[in-house]
Scaffold this motif. Structure first.
Motif, PDB file in Angstrom:
ATOM      1  N   ALA A  11      20.767 -46.442  19.699  1.00  0.00           N
ATOM      2  CA  ALA A  11      21.559 -45.343  20.260  1.00  0.00           C
ATOM      3  C   ALA A  11      21.355 -45.253  21.767  1.00  0.00           C
ATOM      4  O   ALA A  11      22.307 -45.086  22.537  1.00  0.00           O
ATOM      5  N   VAL A  12      20.102 -45.378  22.210  1.00  0.00           N
ATOM      6  CA  VAL A  12      19.816 -45.352  23.648  1.00  0.00           C
ATOM      7  C   VAL A  12      20.426 -46.569  24.331  1.00  0.00           C
ATOM      8  O   VAL A  12      20.990 -46.468  25.426  1.00  0.00           O
ATOM      9  N   ALA A  13      20.336 -47.725  23.682  1.00  0.00           N
ATOM     10  CA  ALA A  13      20.892 -48.951  24.264  1.00  0.00           C
ATOM     11  C   ALA A  13      22.392 -48.845  24.450  1.00  0.00           C
ATOM     12  O   ALA A  13      22.947 -49.379  25.423  1.00  0.00           O
ATOM     13  N   GLU A  14      23.065 -48.159  23.541  1.00  0.00           N
ATOM     14  CA  GLU A  14      24.519 -48.021  23.649  1.00  0.00           C
ATOM     15  C   GLU A  14      24.903 -46.939  24.656  1.00  0.00           C
ATOM     16  O   GLU A  14      25.816 -47.143  25.463  1.00  0.00           O
ATOM     17  N   CYS A  15      24.212 -45.813  24.617  1.00  0.00           N
ATOM     18  CA  CYS A  15      24.562 -44.704  25.513  1.00  0.00           C
ATOM     19  C   CYS A  15      24.035 -44.902  26.933  1.00  0.00           C
ATOM     20  O   CYS A  15      24.585 -44.320  27.885  1.00  0.00           O
ATOM     21  N   ARG A  16      22.957 -45.690  27.063  1.00  0.00           N
ATOM     22  CA  ARG A  16      22.291 -45.881  28.360  1.00  0.00           C
ATOM     23  C   ARG A  16      21.855 -44.542  28.963  1.00  0.00           C
ATOM     24  O   ARG A  16      21.864 -44.357  30.176  1.00  0.00           O
ATOM     25  N   ARG A  20      22.252 -38.172  26.030  1.00  0.00           N
ATOM     26  CA  ARG A  20      23.456 -38.413  25.214  1.00  0.00           C
ATOM     27  C   ARG A  20      23.098 -39.057  23.883  1.00  0.00           C
ATOM     28  O   ARG A  20      23.721 -38.770  22.852  1.00  0.00           O
ATOM     29  N   ALA A  21      22.117 -39.949  23.900  1.00  0.00           N
ATOM     30  CA  ALA A  21      21.683 -40.571  22.635  1.00  0.00           C
ATOM     31  C   ALA A  21      21.093 -39.530  21.699  1.00  0.00           C
ATOM     32  O   ALA A  21      21.340 -39.547  20.486  1.00  0.00           O
ATOM     33  N   ALA A  22      20.312 -38.607  22.253  1.00  0.00           N
ATOM     34  CA  ALA A  22      19.720 -37.550  21.430  1.00  0.00           C
ATOM     35  C   ALA A  22      20.796 -36.655  20.835  1.00  0.00           C
ATOM     36  O   ALA A  22      20.719 -36.263  19.656  1.00  0.00           O
ATOM     37  N   GLU A  23      21.821 -36.344  21.625  1.00  0.00           N
ATOM     38  CA  GLU A  23      22.919 -35.516  21.122  1.00  0.00           C
ATOM     39  C   GLU A  23      23.655 -36.229  19.986  1.00  0.00           C
ATOM     40  O   GLU A  23      24.054 -35.611  18.995  1.00  0.00           O
ATOM     41  N   ARG A  24      23.852 -37.527  20.121  1.00  0.00           N
ATOM     42  CA  ARG A  24      24.534 -38.285  19.067  1.00  0.00           C
ATOM     43  C   ARG A  24      23.722 -38.276  17.779  1.00  0.00           C
ATOM     44  O   ARG A  24      24.284 -38.220  16.676  1.00  0.00           O
ATOM     45  N   LEU A  25      22.401 -38.357  17.913  1.00  0.00           N
ATOM     46  CA  LEU A  25      21.525 -38.441  16.735  1.00  0.00           C
ATOM     47  C   LEU A  25      21.129 -37.068  16.195  1.00  0.00           C
ATOM     48  O   LEU A  25      20.452 -36.995  15.161  1.00  0.00           O
ATOM     49  N   PHE A  26      21.512 -35.991  16.925  1.00  0.00           N
ATOM     50  CA  PHE A  26      21.151 -34.632  16.525  1.00  0.00           C
ATOM     51  C   PHE A  26      19.633 -34.441  16.458  1.00  0.00           C
ATOM     52  O   PHE A  26      19.091 -33.865  15.515  1.00  0.00           O
ATOM     53  N   LEU A  43       4.731 -52.549  20.013  1.00  0.00           N
ATOM     54  CA  LEU A  43       5.097 -53.937  20.330  1.00  0.00           C
ATOM     55  C   LEU A  43       4.365 -54.468  21.553  1.00  0.00           C
ATOM     56  O   LEU A  43       4.359 -55.683  21.788  1.00  0.00           O
ATOM     57  N   ASN A  44       3.815 -53.525  22.325  1.00  0.00           N
ATOM     58  CA  ASN A  44       3.161 -53.878  23.586  1.00  0.00           C
ATOM     59  C   ASN A  44       4.147 -54.567  24.538  1.00  0.00           C
ATOM     60  O   ASN A  44       3.810 -55.535  25.221  1.00  0.00           O
ATOM     61  N   ILE A  45       5.394 -54.047  24.539  1.00  0.00           N
ATOM     62  CA  ILE A  45       6.462 -54.615  25.367  1.00  0.00           C
ATOM     63  C   ILE A  45       7.294 -53.464  25.904  1.00  0.00           C
ATOM     64  O   ILE A  45       7.594 -52.508  25.181  1.00  0.00           O
ATOM     65  N   GLN A  46       7.693 -53.558  27.169  1.00  0.00           N
ATOM     66  CA  GLN A  46       8.628 -52.583  27.717  1.00  0.00           C
ATOM     67  C   GLN A  46      10.049 -53.013  27.366  1.00  0.00           C
ATOM     68  O   GLN A  46      10.484 -54.116  27.705  1.00  0.00           O
ATOM     69  N   LEU A  47      10.761 -52.145  26.672  1.00  0.00           N
ATOM     70  CA  LEU A  47      12.124 -52.454  26.235  1.00  0.00           C
ATOM     71  C   LEU A  47      13.186 -51.837  27.150  1.00  0.00           C
ATOM     72  O   LEU A  47      14.306 -52.341  27.242  1.00  0.00           O
ATOM     73  N   ILE A  48      12.842 -50.736  27.798  1.00  0.00           N
ATOM     74  CA  ILE A  48      13.815 -49.978  28.587  1.00  0.00           C
ATOM     75  C   ILE A  48      13.266 -49.737  29.985  1.00  0.00           C
ATOM     76  O   ILE A  48      12.108 -49.311  30.146  1.00  0.00           O
ATOM     77  N   ASN A  49      14.099 -49.992  30.978  1.00  0.00           N
ATOM     78  CA  ASN A  49      13.765 -49.677  32.361  1.00  0.00           C
ATOM     79  C   ASN A  49      14.279 -48.283  32.661  1.00  0.00           C
ATOM     80  O   ASN A  49      15.475 -48.065  32.811  1.00  0.00           O
ATOM     81  N   ARG A  50      13.373 -47.323  32.725  1.00  0.00           N
ATOM     82  CA  ARG A  50      13.753 -45.925  32.896  1.00  0.00           C
ATOM     83  C   ARG A  50      13.981 -45.537  34.348  1.00  0.00           C
ATOM     84  O   ARG A  50      14.371 -44.407  34.636  1.00  0.00           O
ATOM     85  N   ASP A  51      13.741 -46.450  35.286  1.00  0.00           N
ATOM     86  CA  ASP A  51      13.867 -46.126  36.709  1.00  0.00           C
ATOM     87  C   ASP A  51      15.285 -46.279  37.222  1.00  0.00           C
ATOM     88  O   ASP A  51      15.586 -45.880  38.349  1.00  0.00           O
ATOM     89  N   THR A  52      16.174 -46.876  36.441  1.00  0.00           N
ATOM     90  CA  THR A  52      17.563 -47.078  36.875  1.00  0.00           C
ATOM     91  C   THR A  52      18.440 -45.974  36.286  1.00  0.00           C
ATOM     92  O   THR A  52      18.094 -45.348  35.290  1.00  0.00           O
ATOM     93  N   HIS A  53      19.572 -45.743  36.906  1.00  0.00           N
ATOM     94  CA  HIS A  53      20.537 -44.740  36.439  1.00  0.00           C
ATOM     95  C   HIS A  53      21.939 -45.364  36.460  1.00  0.00           C
ATOM     96  O   HIS A  53      22.455 -45.658  37.541  1.00  0.00           O
ATOM     97  N   PRO A  54      22.569 -45.579  35.310  1.00  0.00           N
ATOM     98  CA  PRO A  54      22.002 -45.315  33.978  1.00  0.00           C
ATOM     99  C   PRO A  54      20.857 -46.266  33.661  1.00  0.00           C
ATOM    100  O   PRO A  54      20.704 -47.300  34.329  1.00  0.00           O
ATOM    101  N   ILE A  55      20.089 -45.937  32.653  1.00  0.00           N
ATOM    102  CA  ILE A  55      18.955 -46.787  32.291  1.00  0.00           C
ATOM    103  C   ILE A  55      19.450 -48.149  31.840  1.00  0.00           C
ATOM    104  O   ILE A  55      20.582 -48.306  31.375  1.00  0.00           O
ATOM    105  N   GLY A  61      14.179 -56.112  26.014  1.00  0.00           N
ATOM    106  CA  GLY A  61      14.984 -55.102  25.327  1.00  0.00           C
ATOM    107  C   GLY A  61      16.311 -55.651  24.854  1.00  0.00           C
ATOM    108  O   GLY A  61      16.786 -55.302  23.757  1.00  0.00           O
ATOM    109  N   GLU A  62      16.943 -56.491  25.661  1.00  0.00           N
ATOM    110  CA  GLU A  62      18.203 -57.113  25.254  1.00  0.00           C
ATOM    111  C   GLU A  62      17.993 -57.989  24.027  1.00  0.00           C
ATOM    112  O   GLU A  62      18.810 -58.005  23.101  1.00  0.00           O
ATOM    113  N   ASP A  63      16.885 -58.745  24.030  1.00  0.00           N
ATOM    114  CA  ASP A  63      16.579 -59.601  22.880  1.00  0.00           C
ATOM    115  C   ASP A  63      16.301 -58.751  21.642  1.00  0.00           C
ATOM    116  O   ASP A  63      16.759 -59.049  20.537  1.00  0.00           O
ATOM    117  N   PHE A  64      15.569 -57.654  21.839  1.00  0.00           N
ATOM    118  CA  PHE A  64      15.272 -56.752  20.722  1.00  0.00           C
ATOM    119  C   PHE A  64      16.560 -56.123  20.192  1.00  0.00           C
ATOM    120  O   PHE A  64      16.723 -55.968  18.976  1.00  0.00           O
TER     121      PHE A  64
END
Length: 296
Positions: A11-16, A20-26, A43-55, A61-64
C-alpha cells in the motif's frame, strides 16, 4: 514476516505516502509505520527512503515489491480456489441485465450451468445499460448484459458480443413519410420525435444518428419504456425509433414500421471487469457463456 506487513508495504509502495496508505487500509499512520519499520528490522534491510517527497523505494524495496506482489497474488488465488469447498450460498453470481434480451435464452444458460455446478447460485436484477456499466465498475455485479454505449471501448471490460439488431422507425398512422419503403432521417428533420430519456444508451445512439443526418432532433417527449413510446406514436405525438426485439414484445398494432435508409444498431453484449479477480465459479460461468454464444 507477516502477510499484514506485506499488505502494508505494498500500500505504501503504491501510494508513495504513509498517510494516504493508512487511509486506504483504515489503520492509523503510526500503526502502519511501526509495521513497516518492524519488517525492515526483521529483514535488516532498508526498503523505503523516507527522506524524499514523495517517498521512494530503495533498490532492495523495489525487489521486495515484485516478490511481495507475487506472494499476495498467490494468496488471493488460493483463497479463491478454496471457495469451491465452501457452503453453496458462498457461490452466488451477481448478474445485471436490461429488460428484453431478444433471442438470448439466458434462463436456459443458467439452468445448464447449474447442471454442472449445482452449488452455484444466481441473483438477477434489471437496470438501464448505463447504470449496469456503473454497477459493474463499482463491483456491485459480477457480470452485466446490456446495450453497449458508444464509448464502450473506454471501459475496462472484457466483452462478449451477443447480438446486433437494427432500430426501426415507428410512425403515426397515415403519416406522409410512411408511404416510402424506408425512412431517411434527413427527410424527418422537421418532424417531432419521441426519444428515450438521456439515461438510456439508445438516446445517445439516436442523437448521433440525427447529427450524422445533419440536424438536431425536435424531441417533444422523453420516455424510456418502449411500450409507452409506442402509445405516444399511436396518439400522433411524433416519430420514434425502436429495436426489433422491442417490437417483438410490444406489437405495433397497425402503426407503420419502416427500416432506416442508413441503419443504426443496438449492440447487446455481456461484460465483466477485465481485471476481475480469479474465481472458480465465476470463471466457469464466463467460459460457459462463451461456449453458448459460440465464442472461442
Amino acid at each position: 514476516m507477516l502477510l499484514k506487513q506485506i499488505q502494508y508495504f505494498l500500500a505504501v509502495a503504491e501510494c508513495r505516502h504513509f498517510t494516504r496508505a493508512a487511509e486506504r487500509l483504515f489503520v492509523s499512520q503510526s500503526a502502519l509505520s511501526q509495521q513497516i519499520t518492524k519488517l525492515e528490522n526483521d529483514l535488516n534491510i532498508q526498503l523505503i527512503n523516507r527522506d524524499t517527497h514523495p517517498i521512494e523505494l530503495t533498490p532492495a524495496g523495489e525487489d521486495f515489491r515484485r516478490g511481495a506482489e507475487r506472494i499476495l497474488a498467490d494468496v488471493n488465488q488460493l483463497q479463491e480456489n478454496m471457495k469451491q469447498w465452501q457452503e453453496p450460498q458462498k457461490h452466488t453470481i451477481h448478474i445485471g441485465m436490461i429488460m428484453g434480451l431478444g433471442g438470448m435464452p439466458l434462463s436456459d444458460y443458467l439452468a445448464e450451468f447449474n447442471t454442472s455446478y449445482p452449488e452455484a447460485r444466481f441473483t438477477l436484477e434489471h437496470h438501464l445499460s448505463k447504470e449496469l456499466c456503473k454497477m459493474l465498475l463499482d463491483g456491485q455485479l459480477d457480470f452485466a448484459i446490456f446495450a453497449a454505449p458508444q464509448n464502450i471501448d473506454t471501459y475496462p471490460f472484457e466483452i462478449l458480443p451477443i447480438q446486433q439488431e437494427p432500430f426501426l422507425a415507428l410512425l403515426p398512422i397515415d403519416h406522409p413519410l410512411a408511404k416510402g419503403r424506408c425512412l431517411d432521417l434527413v427527410s424527418a428533420k422537421d418532424e417531432p420525435f419521441i426519444f428515450p430519456t438521456p439515461e438510456n444508451v439508445s438516446y445517445d445512439i439516436f442523437c448521433a444518428a440525427c447529427k450524422a443526418a445533419g440536424f438536431k432532433p425536435d424531441v417533444v417527449s422523453y420516455c424510456s419504456g418502449a411500450a409507452n413510446r409506442m402509445d405516444l406514436v399511436k396518439a400522433g405525438l411524433g416519430i420514434t425509433l425502436i429495436s426489433e426485439s422491442a417490437l417483438h414484445y410490444h406489437k405495433a398494432e397497425g402503426l407503420p414500421v419502416l427500416p432506416l435508409k442508413h441503419p443504426i444498431y443496438k449492440h447487446t453484449v455481456a461484460a465483466r471487469l477485465t481485471a476481475a479477480p480469479p474465481s472458480f465459479h465465476k470463471d466457469a460461468f464466463w467460459n460457459h457463456l462463451k461456449q453458448k454464444l459460440g465464442i472461442q
